[in-house]
Design an enzyme around this catalytic site. Structure first.
Site, PDB file in Angstrom:
ATOM      1  N   HIS A   1       4.107   1.535   2.269  1.00 33.71           N
ATOM      2  CA  HIS A   1       5.330   0.857   1.826  1.00 33.71           C
ATOM      3  C   HIS A   1       6.011   1.655   0.725  1.00 33.71           C
ATOM      4  CE1 HIS A   1       2.538  -2.610   2.962  1.00 33.71           C
ATOM      5  NE2 HIS A   1       3.416  -2.547   3.938  1.00 33.71           N
TER       6      HIS A   1
ATOM      7  N   CYS B   1       2.656  -8.388  15.246  1.00 29.90           N
ATOM      8  CA  CYS B   1       3.958  -7.711  15.381  1.00 29.90           C
ATOM      9  C   CYS B   1       5.093  -8.728  15.426  1.00 29.90           C
ATOM     10  CB  CYS B   1       4.054  -6.938  16.694  1.00 29.90           C
ATOM     11  SG  CYS B   1       2.976  -5.536  16.870  1.00 29.90           S
TER      12      CYS B   1
ATOM     13  N   LYS C   1     -14.920   3.761   0.261  1.00 32.41           N
ATOM     14  CA  LYS C   1     -14.653   3.011  -0.956  1.00 32.41           C
ATOM     15  C   LYS C   1     -14.441   3.938  -2.155  1.00 32.41           C
ATOM     16  CE  LYS C   1     -16.169  -1.247  -3.020  1.00 32.41           C
ATOM     17  NZ  LYS C   1     -17.340  -1.926  -3.520  1.00 32.41           N
TER      18      LYS C   1
ATOM     19  N   CYS D   1      -2.759  -5.456  22.073  1.00 27.50           N
ATOM     20  CA  CYS D   1      -1.549  -4.933  21.430  1.00 27.50           C
ATOM     21  C   CYS D   1      -1.686  -3.425  21.242  1.00 27.50           C
ATOM     22  CB  CYS D   1      -1.358  -5.605  20.070  1.00 27.50           C
ATOM     23  SG  CYS D   1      -0.089  -4.796  19.074  1.00 27.50           S
TER      24      CYS D   1
ATOM     25  N   HIS E   1      -1.792  -3.012  17.137  1.00 28.50           N
ATOM     26  CA  HIS E   1      -2.894  -3.609  16.379  1.00 28.50           C
ATOM     27  C   HIS E   1      -4.216  -3.637  17.131  1.00 28.50           C
ATOM     28  CE1 HIS E   1       0.749  -5.269  14.350  1.00 28.50           C
ATOM     29  NE2 HIS E   1       0.043  -4.916  13.304  1.00 28.50           N
TER      30      HIS E   1
ATOM     31  N   LYS F   1     -12.373   9.446   4.783  1.00 31.87           N
ATOM     32  CA  LYS F   1     -11.921   9.525   3.387  1.00 31.87           C
ATOM     33  C   LYS F   1     -11.482   8.160   2.861  1.00 31.87           C
ATOM     34  CE  LYS F   1     -10.418  14.264   3.432  1.00 31.87           C
ATOM     35  NZ  LYS F   1      -9.269  14.940   4.029  1.00 31.87           N
TER      36      LYS F   1
ATOM     37  N   HIS G   1       0.857  -1.189   0.000  1.00 31.60           N
ATOM     38  CA  HIS G   1       0.000   0.000   0.000  1.00 31.60           C
ATOM     39  C   HIS G   1       0.888   1.232   0.000  1.00 31.60           C
ATOM     40  CE1 HIS G   1       0.820   0.508   4.278  1.00 31.60           C
ATOM     41  NE2 HIS G   1       0.460  -0.746   4.470  1.00 31.60           N
TER      42      HIS G   1
ATOM     43  N   CYS H   1       2.197 -10.647  20.534  1.00 30.71           N
ATOM     44  CA  CYS H   1       1.340 -10.222  19.423  1.00 30.71           C
ATOM     45  C   CYS H   1       1.802 -10.911  18.145  1.00 30.71           C
ATOM     46  CB  CYS H   1       1.378  -8.716  19.209  1.00 30.71           C
ATOM     47  SG  CYS H   1       0.462  -8.230  17.714  1.00 30.71           S
TER      48      CYS H   1
HETATM   49  N1  MSP Z   1       8.752  -6.916   8.086  1.00 33.69           N
HETATM   50  C1  MSP Z   1       8.872  -5.858   9.003  1.00 33.69           C
HETATM   51  C2  MSP Z   1      10.148  -5.085   8.790  1.00 33.69           C
HETATM   52  C3  MSP Z   1      11.410  -5.887   8.868  1.00 33.69           C
HETATM   53  S1  MSP Z   1      12.809  -4.926   8.525  1.00 33.69           S
HETATM   54  C4  MSP Z   1      14.094  -5.878   8.939  1.00 33.69           C
HETATM   55  C5  MSP Z   1       7.693  -4.909   8.840  1.00 33.69           C
HETATM   56  N2  MSP Z   1       7.042  -4.991   7.680  1.00 33.69           N
HETATM   57  S2  MSP Z   1       5.783  -4.096   7.271  1.00 33.69           S
HETATM   58  O1  MSP Z   1       5.281  -4.663   6.055  1.00 33.69           O
HETATM   59  O2  MSP Z   1       4.877  -3.968   8.341  1.00 33.69           O
HETATM   60  O3  MSP Z   1       6.371  -2.715   6.882  1.00 33.69           O
HETATM   61  C6  MSP Z   1       6.568  -1.711   7.831  1.00 33.69           C
HETATM   62  C7  MSP Z   1       7.197  -0.530   7.129  1.00 33.69           C
HETATM   63  O4  MSP Z   1       6.380  -0.112   6.023  1.00 33.69           O
HETATM   64  C8  MSP Z   1       7.311   0.703   7.999  1.00 33.69           C
HETATM   65  O5  MSP Z   1       8.476   0.696   8.792  1.00 33.69           O
HETATM   66  C9  MSP Z   1       7.337   1.780   6.945  1.00 33.69           C
HETATM   67  O6  MSP Z   1       8.606   1.800   6.354  1.00 33.69           O
HETATM   68  C10 MSP Z   1       6.335   1.299   5.940  1.00 33.69           C
HETATM   69  N3  MSP Z   1       4.981   1.714   6.278  1.00 33.69           N
HETATM   70  C11 MSP Z   1       3.887   0.917   6.369  1.00 33.69           C
HETATM   71  N4  MSP Z   1       2.788   1.683   6.613  1.00 33.69           N
HETATM   72  C12 MSP Z   1       3.123   2.969   6.693  1.00 33.69           C
HETATM   73  C13 MSP Z   1       2.425   4.181   6.885  1.00 33.69           C
HETATM   74  N5  MSP Z   1       1.114   4.234   7.044  1.00 33.69           N
HETATM   75  N6  MSP Z   1       3.145   5.319   6.893  1.00 33.69           N
HETATM   76  C14 MSP Z   1       4.490   5.312   6.710  1.00 33.69           C
HETATM   77  N7  MSP Z   1       5.169   4.195   6.516  1.00 33.69           N
HETATM   78  C15 MSP Z   1       4.529   2.983   6.542  1.00 33.69           C
HETATM   79  O7  MSP Z   1       7.443  -4.134   9.727  1.00 33.69           O
END
Ligand code: MSP
Length: 507
Positions: free
Chosen positions: A20, A128, A298, A143, A146, A295, A17, A125
């Site tokens: 990421h 996490c 859908k 958690c 979450h 916001k 999303h 959790c």
């Molecule tokens: N797999 C672990 C990370 C392991 S690193 C050795 C993880 N994955 S995650 O899919 O949950 O990704 C988390 C990361 O995605 C966050 O640290 C950030 O970089 C990014 N983000 C996910 N959602 C986000 C937002 N809503 N806003 C900003 N960054 C976000 O944790």
């Protein structure tokens, strides 16, 4: 100079999303800027595939974890490509080469005397993949991230002696208070450390989706130990027949969001110390992208799906918006309205119109050849020192502030056109010299901002620089007056065409 930048590796329990994409784009800006400096860059991103978060998601779908991982890893690869990320490698923790390094380092931790067998009972959790300490747990044993009910877990497994690293970690933060940026996050990590460290479960007995513990294959390595090691293992096999560790270890900067601060700012350095490996030079912790709850309805929510936004506005617009709207390091809201507004007023007007007007005027008044002249002093003064400011910003991972610095000059160029009215100058041959100067200054200004903005909006900057007849993308040339006149302009087309927002169409 070697420069090694990483993103977190993303869980494959769901699809990518915008959150990421945010970190990946920010890391890409750093990587591209450093290449413009002439540095030797390695940019790593990838997917985190083991552990409960993925195993449970697969179970919910009734498929094997590997199948889920295959499917979503592809989606993450695809979104990285779509967003024009220039990652040098895409690591997957299910890669056998990675797994071998995890086994090797775990064994080293044990051989170095940092691992013992123990019994654990606590609140866990599964989303996490983290045991929560009593003071983290919310009312009703939920958690804090979450908000789901935590599991009470009892397990006999292998432990990493994290508590033994309390003092070395405190020293790390005392010696380099900017090891973690922004400073507020450094303080947060330090106070966590000062609060006392519990030893960390290094393995899981109840799970089979992971890397087997080499000396006790009934258990698998705890997913965070496995995942953090990606930053190291990738260098061993990203290039066939080449070991990149000499060249790139330690990382220059890890980019992460604040949700995973503890793992990167506490556990990771302790693990590296225990394995006698050098620590990363810097961690930068950014904030969350927020979406106002309603916001996310859908009808509007779909506009902020990364693929859809890019289909509609183009990749550069998304890259620009994410790093422009929210000050990097802080939390901030994004919205389709905000997107639309910046697209029109900044990308289309400030940048796109300035470019098309400038090229049109040089076409009309000077046969499409940039006149040779001196830059106008007022604009030269505004650009003075800009490239150094941008460099310093990037050294501190201030990717939004750097963008703002360049944009300020863009607005300066727009004011300059309005004030000097080149179309009025063109009416009288007596003004020919002044018109030359004005047109040259505009072409130069556009060239410099485009070289500097290249990492944020690579497709746009590339098109404009090509239309300006410019070859160099190097930062050394990002100085007003560095290119002399004489370039023959090419076709540009419209950089940011009008877009009918799809949200309205489908609402
Ligand atoms: N797999 C672990 C990370 C392991 S690193 C050795 C993880 N994955 S995650 O899919 O949950 O990704 C988390 C990361 O995605 C966050 O640290 C950030 O970089 C990014 N983000 C996910 N959602 C986000 C937002 N809503 N806003 C900003 N960054 C976000 O944790």
């Amino acid at each position: 100079m070697p420069y090694y930048v990483t993103t977190p590796i993303y869980y494959v329990n769901g699809e990518p999303h915008l959150g990421h994409v945010y970190t990946t784009v920010a890391a890409d800006v750093l990587a591209r800027h450093m290449r413009q400096r002439g540095d030797d860059v390695f940019f790593l991103t990838g997917t985190d595939e083991h552990g409960e978060p993925v195993a449970q998601a697969a179970e919910r779908e009734g498929i094997a974890p590997r199948e889920l991982a295959e499917r979503n890893a592809e989606r993450f690869k695809e979104v990285a490509r779509r967003v024009n990320a220039t990652n040098d490698f895409f690591i997957r923790t299910s890669d056998p080469e990675h797994e071998a390094v995890v086994a090797e380092i775990a064994t080293r931790l044990k051989d170095n005397g940092h691992v013992y067998k123990g019994f654990y009972e606590g609140w866990y959790c599964p989303r996490c993949a983290d045991f929560k300490s009593e003071n983290e747990v919310l009312d009703g044993n939920r958690c804090p991230i979450h908000l789901i009910d935590l599991d009470r877990e009892q397990e006999e497994n292998w432990f990493f002696r994290l508590s033994a690293f309390q003092e070395p970690l405190e020293k790390l933060y005392a010696d380099d208070p900017e090891w973690v940026l922004p400073r507020s996050r450094s303080n947060e990590a330090l106070s966590f450390i000062e609060g006392g460290l519990n030893d960390l479960s290094l393995s899981r007995a109840r799970l089979s989706w992971g890397v087997p513990v080499p000396w006790d294959p009934e258990q698998v390595i705890y997913v965070w130990i496995d995942a953090l090691l990606n930053y190291y293992s990738a260098l061993t096999y990203a290039r066939e027949g080449e070991d990149l560790r000499e060249r790139f270890w330690p990382p220059s900067v890890h980019l992460i969001a604040k949700d995973i601060l503890k793992f990167h700012a506490v556990i990771w350095p302790a693990m590296l110390m225990a394995a006698e490996l050098e620590l990363p030079r810097k961690l930068f912790i950014h904030g969350y992208l927020l979406m106002d709850e309603h916001k996310m309805s859908k009808s509007l929510g779909n506009v902020l799906d990364p693929f859809e936004v890019m289909d509609l506005y183009g990749t550069d617009a998304l890259r620009y918006y994410l790093l422009r709207e929210v000050a990097f390091g802080q939390d901030g809201s994004i919205s389709p309205e905000g997107f639309e507004q910046r697209y029109v007023s900044e990308l289309a007007n400030d940048y796109g119109n300035l470019a098309s007007r400038t090229l049109a005027m040089i076409g009309k008044y000077r046969d499409g050849v940039v006149p040779d002249a001196e830059p106008v002093a007022e604009i030269a003064a505004q650009f003075d020192g800009l490239v150094d400011t941008v460099r310093e910003r990037i050294d501190r991972v201030e990717v939004s502030a750097a963008l703002e610095d360049v944009w300020e000059r863009m607005r300066g160029l727009n004011r300059f056109v309005t004030e000097r009215e080149p179309w009025r100058l063109a009416k009288d041959e007596a003004n020919a010299e002044e018109l030359d100067q004005v047109l040259y200054t505009l072409a130069e200004g556009l060239r410099v901002v485009s070289v500097l903005l290249h990492p944020w909006v690579p497709e746009t900057a590339e098109r404009l620089l090509a239309a300006l007849g410019q070859e160099s993308r190097s930062l050394d040339t990002a100085v007003l007056g560095a290119a002399s006149g004489g370039a023959q302009l090419g076709e540009l087309g419209q950089l940011f065409p009008r877009v009918e927002p799809k949200a309205e169409a489908t609402a």
